[in-house]
Design a protein around this motif. Sequence first.
Motif: not given
Length: 321
Positions: A293-295, A171-178, A6-10
């Motif tokens: 990090l949230n992204s 940074l090697g991973f899926k990211a997006g908006i943060g 589940t997506p979670r904020r840092v």
Amino acid sequence: MAPVQTPRRVRDLGVVVGTQPTGPLNAITDVPGVRVGQTTISTGDLHTGVTAIVPDGYADGLPAAVAVGNGYGKLVGSTQVDELGVIETPVLLTGTLSVFRVADALLTWLLDRDPRATSLNPVVGETNDGHLSDVRRRPITPEHVHAALDSASADRPAEGCVGAGTGTSALGFKAGIGTASRTAGRGTVGVLVQANFSGTLTVLGTPVPAAPLDADGNSCMIVVATDLPLDARQLGRVARRAVFAMGRVGSDFSPGSGDYAVAFGTHRPPAFADRELRPVFQATTESVEEALLNSLTMATTTVGYQGRTAQAVPHDLVRPR
């Protein structure tokens, strides 16, 4: 295959960045008068979208500045912001080859609202989402842009694989908006990022190595908003600190990177002493670090154009040991 998470904020993962307190939403919309709207396209070979940052009072000009960490990118309208020290439109983000279509659609939206306007300077930034999206199709339409603008609200913006971050990786991973925010003295600093850059993910100073993505585009757009009465010169200093903060999460500032920060104030300055900027700089760097990090932690594994995949960062790698 990695288990679905589940997506979670840092912060929900126990990662607390810095020492300054966050705003109530820990988002750019903690700055009074700042709203965000997004349109997402996520289907088959298309993973892209539009993110609109809409401050109240833009039509009268708000103090603003741009910082360029590496100029390998398209930031429409940046030279006039440099020259005059103001923004006079919302700030929009999208994918690289759609940036000009977005700028044109933004102009239409603005002209419809001001029948007397004869000169406007749209500010539109981009990063290259071509690893997961067929950028040559340039799928963004005026309807997508107008929907993002019309839906802008003061709620906490959605993060991860949404809007302009739908197809980005970092940074090697899926990211997006943060997004993230900090209170700073008598005001608030809020940040929104579109993360799409290379390097080694670093969480609170600890590297988290990942298999490198064979992805096009190594860029980042950072938008900083504040209700502190800073002038354009001071906002330029803030914008530069925003770009510096990319290094805190492991950016390698590669030669093919377009790293930009747009900083604007919602209050026109009577006066603000430079000696008071220390907590503002700290608020900016902490907010950018946490937003980046949230992204990542809010993103989900995505299979896109030609079957290419970007994996979400496993949360167990991010949690404090």
